[in-house]
Motif scaffolding. Structure first.
Motif, mmCIF file in Angstrom:
data_model
loop_
_atom_site.group_PDB
_atom_site.id
_atom_site.type_symbol
_atom_site.label_atom_id
_atom_site.label_comp_id
_atom_site.label_asym_id
_atom_site.label_seq_id
_atom_site.Cartn_x
_atom_site.Cartn_y
_atom_site.Cartn_z
ATOM 1 N N ILE A 243 32.086 -18.365 -51.898
ATOM 2 C CA ILE A 243 33.523 -18.449 -51.650
ATOM 3 C C ILE A 243 33.877 -19.919 -51.746
ATOM 4 C CG2 ILE A 243 35.366 -18.061 -49.980
ATOM 5 C CD1 ILE A 243 33.513 -15.846 -48.791
ATOM 6 N N THR A 244 34.795 -20.256 -52.629
ATOM 7 C CA THR A 244 35.123 -21.651 -52.874
ATOM 8 C C THR A 244 36.625 -21.842 -52.966
ATOM 9 O OG1 THR A 244 34.590 -23.562 -54.259
ATOM 10 C CG2 THR A 244 34.925 -21.480 -55.387
ATOM 11 N N ILE A 245 37.059 -23.074 -52.808
ATOM 12 C CA ILE A 245 38.473 -23.414 -52.946
ATOM 13 C C ILE A 245 38.657 -24.065 -54.312
ATOM 14 C CG2 ILE A 245 40.418 -24.742 -52.034
ATOM 15 C CD1 ILE A 245 39.467 -22.708 -50.024
ATOM 16 N N GLY B 286 26.439 -3.218 -47.322
ATOM 17 C CA GLY B 286 26.664 -4.592 -46.892
ATOM 18 C C GLY B 286 28.112 -5.035 -47.011
ATOM 19 N N TYR B 287 28.436 -6.086 -46.268
ATOM 20 C CA TYR B 287 29.805 -6.611 -46.328
ATOM 21 C C TYR B 287 29.850 -8.037 -45.796
ATOM 22 C CZ TYR B 287 30.116 -6.173 -41.297
ATOM 23 O OH TYR B 287 29.903 -6.325 -39.951
ATOM 24 N N ASN B 288 30.873 -8.750 -46.194
ATOM 25 C CA ASN B 288 31.271 -10.034 -45.611
ATOM 26 C C ASN B 288 32.754 -9.911 -45.299
ATOM 27 O OD1 ASN B 288 28.952 -10.755 -47.587
ATOM 28 N ND2 ASN B 288 29.094 -12.539 -46.252
ATOM 29 N N LEU B 289 33.170 -10.444 -44.178
ATOM 30 C CA LEU B 289 34.569 -10.389 -43.775
ATOM 31 C C LEU B 289 35.159 -11.788 -43.945
ATOM 32 C CD1 LEU B 289 36.620 -8.375 -42.668
ATOM 33 C CD2 LEU B 289 36.016 -9.141 -40.388
ATOM 34 N N LEU B 290 36.050 -11.941 -44.917
ATOM 35 C CA LEU B 290 36.690 -13.216 -45.226
ATOM 36 C C LEU B 290 38.039 -13.272 -44.531
ATOM 37 C CD1 LEU B 290 37.035 -15.854 -46.905
ATOM 38 C CD2 LEU B 290 37.939 -14.412 -48.744
ATOM 39 N N MET B 291 38.245 -14.333 -43.745
ATOM 40 C CA MET B 291 39.532 -14.532 -43.081
ATOM 41 C C MET B 291 40.201 -15.770 -43.663
ATOM 42 S SD MET B 291 38.893 -13.622 -39.093
ATOM 43 C CE MET B 291 40.603 -13.947 -38.762
ATOM 44 N N ILE B 292 41.439 -15.586 -44.121
ATOM 45 C CA ILE B 292 42.239 -16.694 -44.635
ATOM 46 C C ILE B 292 43.429 -16.833 -43.688
ATOM 47 C CG2 ILE B 292 43.543 -17.605 -46.584
ATOM 48 C CD1 ILE B 292 41.938 -15.598 -48.351
ATOM 49 N N SER B 293 43.519 -18.004 -43.061
ATOM 50 C CA SER B 293 44.571 -18.202 -42.075
ATOM 51 C C SER B 293 44.792 -19.686 -41.844
ATOM 52 C CB SER B 293 44.179 -17.525 -40.754
ATOM 53 O OG SER B 293 45.148 -17.759 -39.780
ATOM 54 N N GLY B 294 46.041 -20.096 -41.755
ATOM 55 C CA GLY B 294 46.370 -21.478 -41.434
ATOM 56 C C GLY B 294 45.844 -22.493 -42.436
ATOM 57 N N GLY B 295 45.744 -22.101 -43.704
ATOM 58 C CA GLY B 295 45.252 -23.025 -44.718
ATOM 59 C C GLY B 295 43.741 -23.186 -44.715
ATOM 60 N N GLU B 296 43.032 -22.268 -44.057
ATOM 61 C CA GLU B 296 41.575 -22.298 -44.004
ATOM 62 C C GLU B 296 41.023 -20.944 -44.415
ATOM 63 O OE1 GLU B 296 40.724 -25.303 -40.274
ATOM 64 O OE2 GLU B 296 40.551 -23.148 -39.934
ATOM 65 N N ALA B 297 39.796 -20.961 -44.944
ATOM 66 C CA ALA B 297 39.093 -19.727 -45.269
ATOM 67 C C ALA B 297 37.726 -19.790 -44.610
ATOM 68 C CB ALA B 297 38.954 -19.570 -46.776
ATOM 69 N N ALA B 298 37.332 -18.687 -43.979
ATOM 70 C CA ALA B 298 36.044 -18.640 -43.291
ATOM 71 C C ALA B 298 35.497 -17.218 -43.339
ATOM 72 C CB ALA B 298 36.194 -19.080 -41.839
ATOM 73 N N VAL B 299 34.179 -17.105 -43.273
ATOM 74 C CA VAL B 299 33.546 -15.796 -43.141
ATOM 75 C C VAL B 299 33.389 -15.554 -41.646
ATOM 76 C CG1 VAL B 299 31.472 -14.438 -43.608
ATOM 77 C CG2 VAL B 299 32.370 -15.971 -45.363
ATOM 78 N N SER B 300 34.086 -14.545 -41.139
ATOM 79 C CA SER B 300 34.068 -14.292 -39.699
ATOM 80 C C SER B 300 32.995 -13.296 -39.292
ATOM 81 C CB SER B 300 35.433 -13.803 -39.226
ATOM 82 O OG SER B 300 35.747 -12.577 -39.854
ATOM 83 N N ASP B 301 32.518 -12.478 -40.237
ATOM 84 C CA ASP B 301 31.477 -11.503 -39.913
ATOM 85 C C ASP B 301 30.754 -11.125 -41.199
ATOM 86 O OD1 ASP B 301 29.926 -9.827 -38.326
ATOM 87 O OD2 ASP B 301 31.330 -8.147 -38.471
ATOM 88 N N ALA B 302 29.493 -10.779 -41.062
ATOM 89 C CA ALA B 302 28.690 -10.331 -42.193
ATOM 90 C C ALA B 302 27.497 -9.569 -41.650
ATOM 91 C CB ALA B 302 28.229 -11.516 -43.029
ATOM 92 N N ASP B 303 26.926 -8.705 -42.476
ATOM 93 C CA ASP B 303 25.751 -7.963 -42.025
ATOM 94 C C ASP B 303 24.469 -8.438 -42.711
ATOM 95 O OD1 ASP B 303 26.133 -6.965 -44.558
ATOM 96 O OD2 ASP B 303 25.791 -4.879 -43.988
ATOM 97 N N CYS B 304 24.501 -9.633 -43.302
ATOM 98 C CA CYS B 304 23.297 -10.189 -43.913
ATOM 99 C C CYS B 304 22.303 -10.562 -42.817
ATOM 100 C CB CYS B 304 23.633 -11.382 -44.811
ATOM 101 S SG CYS B 304 24.609 -12.661 -44.031
ATOM 102 N N PRO B 305 21.017 -10.630 -43.135
ATOM 103 C CA PRO B 305 20.003 -10.859 -42.096
ATOM 104 C C PRO B 305 20.134 -12.199 -41.363
ATOM 105 C CG PRO B 305 18.982 -10.172 -44.159
ATOM 106 C CD PRO B 305 20.431 -10.378 -44.431
ATOM 107 N N ASP B 306 20.447 -13.284 -42.057
ATOM 108 C CA ASP B 306 20.468 -14.595 -41.404
ATOM 109 C C ASP B 306 21.844 -15.001 -40.882
ATOM 110 O OD1 ASP B 306 21.773 -15.171 -43.760
ATOM 111 O OD2 ASP B 306 20.186 -16.469 -44.552
ATOM 112 N N ARG B 307 22.906 -14.440 -41.399
ATOM 113 C CA ARG B 307 24.288 -14.704 -40.981
ATOM 114 C C ARG B 307 24.665 -16.187 -41.020
ATOM 115 N NH1 ARG B 307 27.383 -11.153 -38.205
ATOM 116 N NH2 ARG B 307 27.948 -12.731 -36.670
ATOM 117 N N LEU B 308 24.033 -16.937 -41.922
ATOM 118 C CA LEU B 308 24.357 -18.356 -42.050
ATOM 119 C C LEU B 308 25.780 -18.562 -42.551
ATOM 120 C CD1 LEU B 308 21.044 -19.821 -43.521
ATOM 121 C CD2 LEU B 308 21.948 -20.074 -41.215
ATOM 122 N N CYS B 309 26.282 -17.638 -43.347
ATOM 123 C CA CYS B 309 27.641 -17.764 -43.863
ATOM 124 C C CYS B 309 28.673 -17.716 -42.738
ATOM 125 C CB CYS B 309 27.923 -16.683 -44.901
ATOM 126 S SG CYS B 309 27.608 -15.004 -44.316
#
Length: 126
Positions: free
Chosen positions: A111-113, A66-89
């Protein structure tokens, strides 16, 4: 009488909008200049910390596959891809401010600020 009630409603609405704007402005001023960090917590353990000002993409592994892909860019953080079943993140909006978080329950990931500034005591109860 109807015009008087409408006028009072407009005044009340504008007062509420002004109060909300002032509250937001005070919060923004108090947090200005704090170096904010993206904190990655998996299964209750902090596993990484990245500056929110960074420009990077991080793969956060879960178990063997499993994995989650965290992207940090422009003062923002987001999960851009994941292989979890629901992909709500992946569908959660990017986070930018202290206390905001993205949660992936299947991967036990939060993932928190956070700020590197030491918190101040804001209330005491007995």
């Amino acid at each position: 009488m109807n015009k008087q009630k409408t006028k009072q409603d407009i005044i009340l609405f504008l007062g509420m909008v002004l109060a909300a704007f002032l509250a937001w402005a005070v919060f923004a001023v108090l947090n200005y200049g704090n170096a904010q960090m993206v904190v990655v917590i998996q299964d209750g353990q902090e596993i990484a910390r990245y500056p929110l000002s960074a420009e990077e993409t991080v793969t956060i592994p879960f178990n063997e596959n499993g994995y989650n892909l965290l992207m940090i860019s422009g003062g923002e953080a987001a999960v851009s891809d994941a292989d979890c079943p629901d992909r709500l993140c992946v569908s959660q909006r990017a986070i930018t401010g202290k206390g905001e978080s993205i949660i992936c329950l299947p991967h036990k990931l939060v993932i928190t600020i956070d700020s590197d500034k030491e918190g101040e005591l804001d209330a005491v109860t007995y």
